[in-house]
Design a protein around this motif. Sequence first.
Motif, mmCIF file in Angstrom:
data_model
loop_
_atom_site.group_PDB
_atom_site.id
_atom_site.type_symbol
_atom_site.label_atom_id
_atom_site.label_comp_id
_atom_site.label_asym_id
_atom_site.label_seq_id
_atom_site.Cartn_x
_atom_site.Cartn_y
_atom_site.Cartn_z
ATOM 1 N N LYS A 57 55.709 -47.891 -14.395
ATOM 2 C CA LYS A 57 56.263 -48.738 -13.328
ATOM 3 C C LYS A 57 56.290 -47.973 -12.020
ATOM 4 C CE LYS A 57 60.217 -51.808 -12.466
ATOM 5 N NZ LYS A 57 60.325 -51.558 -11.049
ATOM 6 N N LEU A 58 56.706 -46.707 -12.115
ATOM 7 C CA LEU A 58 56.741 -45.852 -10.926
ATOM 8 C C LEU A 58 55.364 -45.727 -10.308
ATOM 9 C CD1 LEU A 58 58.101 -43.727 -9.063
ATOM 10 C CD2 LEU A 58 57.604 -42.028 -10.848
ATOM 11 N N MET A 59 54.344 -45.525 -11.146
ATOM 12 C CA MET A 59 52.965 -45.365 -10.654
ATOM 13 C C MET A 59 52.471 -46.652 -9.979
ATOM 14 S SD MET A 59 51.283 -43.278 -13.857
ATOM 15 C CE MET A 59 49.686 -42.978 -13.081
ATOM 16 N N LEU A 60 52.686 -47.775 -10.658
ATOM 17 C CA LEU A 60 52.192 -49.057 -10.109
ATOM 18 C C LEU A 60 52.944 -49.448 -8.849
ATOM 19 C CD1 LEU A 60 51.721 -51.130 -13.411
ATOM 20 C CD2 LEU A 60 49.927 -50.126 -11.987
ATOM 21 N N ASP A 61 54.264 -49.292 -8.867
ATOM 22 C CA ASP A 61 55.058 -49.643 -7.681
ATOM 23 C C ASP A 61 54.701 -48.759 -6.496
ATOM 24 O OD1 ASP A 61 56.274 -51.594 -9.122
ATOM 25 O OD2 ASP A 61 58.187 -50.547 -9.413
ATOM 26 N N SER A 62 54.429 -47.478 -6.781
ATOM 27 C CA SER A 62 54.058 -46.545 -5.703
ATOM 28 C C SER A 62 52.720 -46.958 -5.098
ATOM 29 C CB SER A 62 53.968 -45.116 -6.246
ATOM 30 O OG SER A 62 55.216 -44.718 -6.768
ATOM 31 N N LYS B 104 46.344 -32.640 -12.928
ATOM 32 C CA LYS B 104 45.063 -32.805 -13.629
ATOM 33 C C LYS B 104 44.947 -34.222 -14.216
ATOM 34 C CE LYS B 104 43.849 -28.116 -15.145
ATOM 35 N NZ LYS B 104 43.629 -27.265 -16.335
ATOM 36 N N LEU B 105 46.053 -34.697 -14.787
ATOM 37 C CA LEU B 105 46.042 -36.052 -15.356
ATOM 38 C C LEU B 105 45.821 -37.108 -14.281
ATOM 39 C CD1 LEU B 105 48.982 -35.788 -17.926
ATOM 40 C CD2 LEU B 105 46.570 -36.122 -18.473
ATOM 41 N N LEU B 106 46.469 -36.917 -13.116
ATOM 42 C CA LEU B 106 46.290 -37.867 -12.015
ATOM 43 C C LEU B 106 44.841 -37.880 -11.528
ATOM 44 C CD1 LEU B 106 49.564 -37.352 -9.950
ATOM 45 C CD2 LEU B 106 48.827 -39.488 -11.019
ATOM 46 N N ARG B 107 44.247 -36.690 -11.507
ATOM 47 C CA ARG B 107 42.871 -36.583 -10.981
ATOM 48 C C ARG B 107 41.801 -36.826 -12.041
ATOM 49 N NH1 ARG B 107 44.678 -30.939 -8.533
ATOM 50 N NH2 ARG B 107 45.876 -31.667 -6.725
ATOM 51 N N PHE C 27 42.975 -44.414 -11.157
ATOM 52 C CA PHE C 27 44.440 -44.368 -11.155
ATOM 53 C C PHE C 27 45.018 -45.237 -12.287
ATOM 54 C CE2 PHE C 27 48.596 -45.950 -9.698
ATOM 55 C CZ PHE C 27 49.257 -44.741 -9.485
ATOM 56 N N PHE C 28 44.465 -46.456 -12.431
ATOM 57 C CA PHE C 28 44.990 -47.389 -13.433
ATOM 58 C C PHE C 28 44.760 -46.874 -14.859
ATOM 59 C CE2 PHE C 28 44.660 -51.274 -16.092
ATOM 60 C CZ PHE C 28 45.984 -51.689 -15.973
ATOM 61 N N THR C 29 43.624 -46.198 -15.033
ATOM 62 C CA THR C 29 43.357 -45.600 -16.352
ATOM 63 C C THR C 29 44.452 -44.592 -16.690
ATOM 64 O OG1 THR C 29 40.975 -45.878 -16.045
ATOM 65 C CG2 THR C 29 41.675 -44.304 -17.731
ATOM 66 N N GLN C 30 44.819 -43.776 -15.682
ATOM 67 C CA GLN C 30 45.840 -42.753 -15.919
ATOM 68 C C GLN C 30 47.239 -43.342 -16.096
ATOM 69 O OE1 GLN C 30 43.259 -41.049 -16.723
ATOM 70 N NE2 GLN C 30 44.708 -39.341 -16.549
ATOM 71 N N CYS C 31 47.414 -44.618 -15.663
ATOM 72 C CA CYS C 31 48.705 -45.294 -15.881
ATOM 73 C C CYS C 31 49.006 -45.449 -17.375
ATOM 74 C CB CYS C 31 48.714 -46.671 -15.215
ATOM 75 S SG CYS C 31 48.891 -46.589 -13.427
ATOM 76 N N ARG D 212 57.460 -47.390 -29.509
ATOM 77 C CA ARG D 212 56.641 -46.350 -28.866
ATOM 78 C C ARG D 212 55.215 -46.832 -28.569
ATOM 79 N NH1 ARG D 212 59.323 -42.477 -32.289
ATOM 80 N NH2 ARG D 212 60.717 -41.220 -31.003
ATOM 81 N N LYS D 213 54.732 -47.780 -29.416
ATOM 82 C CA LYS D 213 53.377 -48.300 -29.219
ATOM 83 C C LYS D 213 53.252 -49.000 -27.875
ATOM 84 C CE LYS D 213 52.540 -48.928 -34.142
ATOM 85 N NZ LYS D 213 52.335 -49.877 -35.252
ATOM 86 N N ASN D 214 54.332 -49.685 -27.458
ATOM 87 C CA ASN D 214 54.321 -50.399 -26.176
ATOM 88 C C ASN D 214 54.981 -49.587 -25.052
ATOM 89 O OD1 ASN D 214 53.192 -52.661 -27.449
ATOM 90 N ND2 ASN D 214 55.231 -53.285 -28.160
ATOM 91 N N GLN D 215 55.353 -48.317 -25.398
ATOM 92 C CA GLN D 215 56.118 -47.516 -24.435
ATOM 93 C C GLN D 215 55.352 -47.278 -23.149
ATOM 94 O OE1 GLN D 215 57.287 -43.744 -26.011
ATOM 95 N NE2 GLN D 215 58.225 -43.037 -24.136
ATOM 96 N N ALA D 216 54.070 -46.915 -23.315
ATOM 97 C CA ALA D 216 53.282 -46.586 -22.121
ATOM 98 C C ALA D 216 53.169 -47.781 -21.188
ATOM 99 C CB ALA D 216 51.901 -46.091 -22.540
ATOM 100 N N GLU D 217 52.998 -48.985 -21.785
ATOM 101 C CA GLU D 217 52.790 -50.179 -20.972
ATOM 102 C C GLU D 217 54.051 -50.624 -20.241
ATOM 103 O OE1 GLU D 217 50.798 -54.541 -21.639
ATOM 104 O OE2 GLU D 217 50.058 -52.816 -22.753
ATOM 105 N N ASP D 218 55.203 -50.432 -20.860
ATOM 106 C CA ASP D 218 56.455 -50.878 -20.251
ATOM 107 C C ASP D 218 57.307 -49.719 -19.712
ATOM 108 O OD1 ASP D 218 55.801 -53.471 -20.978
ATOM 109 O OD2 ASP D 218 56.676 -53.225 -22.978
#
Length: 782
Positions: A139-144, A28-31, A100-104, A128-134
């Motif tokens: 990374k898995l999502m963007l690299d994929s 659901k989050l991906l979509r 997709f990028f929004t869900q990243c 934790r504030k920067n956790q999502a970005e790093d």
Amino acid sequence: MASSNMLKDKNQLVFEDKWDNMRPTVLKLLRQEPVTRAEWQDLFWDVHSVCLWDDKGPGKVHKALQSDILDFINQAQGRVMSHQDDSALLKSYIIEWRKFFTQCSYLPKPFGQLEVSLSGKTISTSQRKNQAEDSEVRKLMLDSWNSSIFSSIKKRLQDSAMKLVHAERNGEAFDAQLVIGVRESYVNLCSNAEDKLQIYRDNFEKAYLDATESFYRAQAPSYLADNGVQNYMKYADAKLKEEEQRAQRYLETRKGCNSVQALTECCVHVLVTAFKETILAECAVMIKTNETERLRLMFSLMDRVPDGISPMLKDLEDHIIEAGLADMVAAAEIITTDSEKYVEQLLVLFNKFSSLVKDAFNDDPRFLTSRDKAYKHVVNDTKVFKLELPTKQKGVGSKTQPESKCPELLANYCDMLLRKTPLSKKLTSDEIEFKLRNVLLVLKYVQNKDVFMRFHKAHLTRRLILDTSADSEKEENMVEWLREVGMPADYVNKLARMFQDVKVSEDLNQQFKEAYRNNEHSAIADSINIKILNAGAWARSSERIPVSLPVELEDYIPEVEEFYRKNHSGRKLQWHHLMSNGIITFKNKVGIYDLEVTTFQMAVLFAWNQRQYEKITFENLRLATELPDTELRRTLWSLIQFPKMKRQVVICKPEVKSPKEFNDGTLFWVNQDFGVVKNSKLQKRGKINLIGRLQLSTERSSDEDKEGIVQLRILRTQEAIVKIMKMRKKITNAQLQTELVEILKNMFLPSKKMIKEQIEWLIEHKYMKRDEDNINMFIYIA
């Protein structure tokens, strides 16, 4: 063994069971489908639980998550690749990418425990504030995305985006957001923490720069060939501005990214640098014809090009020198005889060239420097007229070196403004000040200011002695202005001392008159003014010219000396009759006239005081006045050929054309028909000034004056060299010359020959010596 297998199977079943509960929320989050608060919280808890069960839990979660992400990306790729049209493909890609990028940013949040388990590090609150970005999940999502969909279609994306930009350059309409969307995916795709713009820079930016260069490389040459340089400059300027604005839209502009600058440099190279020589070939003509608008455009273009300005500066300098000297030569007949016209001509040129620099080059400091350099050349040029100065010391040779007469003429013009003349009388105080300031402006460019100083001082001496200053306050202001423009302090201080001497002399005169009021000479004491002047401030020459004064004056001199000795013991008085003047009353059958005369003229006229109708020979006048031959000739000539007089005071026979033609037998007599003629009417009374320009030097000392300028320069050069050597102790020849010019530039520019001669003189007289190991190194001898 059996119990162990059972445990493994149990754990296997537990993970699969848990993932089946977690997976629907992940999908659901991906979509970007709605997720309830309970589902969101359960996902956090399930990830946390699985990752803490055993060491294999985090790896299983990561693997399962990667599989679902890849499935989702493959589905998105299918939807994108179904479009054949470039525009449709771009639209579809951007929609999929943005979702997709929004869900990243959201999907990694529930997997915080996975990050901790995989890295083995505890994450603080601030981290934790920067956790999502790093995060690993991001990374898995963007690299994929990068390794699957992006890698397979990035060339098509890039080419499609460049086609759209190309279409915009050709004036075609399209959706700019498509290019911006592609750019964003390039910018945001890189998961490299060290260089997050790597993918964008290596692909999109490079493609954009290459496409831009190709576009203008094809267009620019033909446009230049078809439309000429002047229209091409407008085209290039417009395209540079247009591309800079376009780059702000389509290229990355965040801090630390220099894409816009790179694009600008690329455009400048292909639009301007490639045609630099062709464009600059028009510069000289434009400057000559004063096409300021086009020059301004050329300047703005060439200022972007490495070393593009230098040829323009050279063209400006050449034009100012050529046009300036041409104007001066054309007006030579007027300006060589009229210092006012000369200075005005120089100012007209300066203002004309300054306007050109302001209008065409926006007063850019580099162009102002070129203007100054070229104008200095015009001011110091010797083509129109020159001052001949001896190059060698007295008695060694008579060779001369030409210098500009500009400083002498500037001094003459100052004299016209500061003296009671028709020019100064018709001007207001503000106008005189404005014109004097203009003289100082030109003086700034004069190379040999010591010549100006010498003539200015001579004129000031005349004005103060003859009391012909138009405004005493302006006189003193002028001295301060000279100080402000950098004239040497010792010179300015001497001028200031001259004013002090005049004021002191006024007081002395008053005291003298009061002391001799009841004396037998009281009548003459009241009618005579004495000026006691300091030789150090006033003296121009040590030469004193003998003259036989009228008896009344001769008797008066000892009394003045006696009075002065009583007040100032230990000071020596020297009488300089050359600088003196007076008024005598002349009476004949026509009328009575007051004649303002020099002391020498007075001595000559007094020869007829007891025999007014007699004719006296040149030889007898020499005996009566005791004046040297040259001075007597010059004085007599001023009485028989005074330019402003219709009837002369003295007549001679035979008539001559110059004072050199006088011989011992030439006869002179007082003109009994002498009178003052005004408006063609003979006046019975009147006052005539026969002094003209009070001679402060003899004909012989006029050459001495020029010699004096050279001698003073030699002394100044020696002083400066010793000063530098004393400070530096040890210095190279080149450095010494540089520092010497810096010290002396406000007075004169010493020639290399003079510097060399004075260095040799100082070495010979043991002030300095050459280093034994280095001939170009000098050492100070204390």
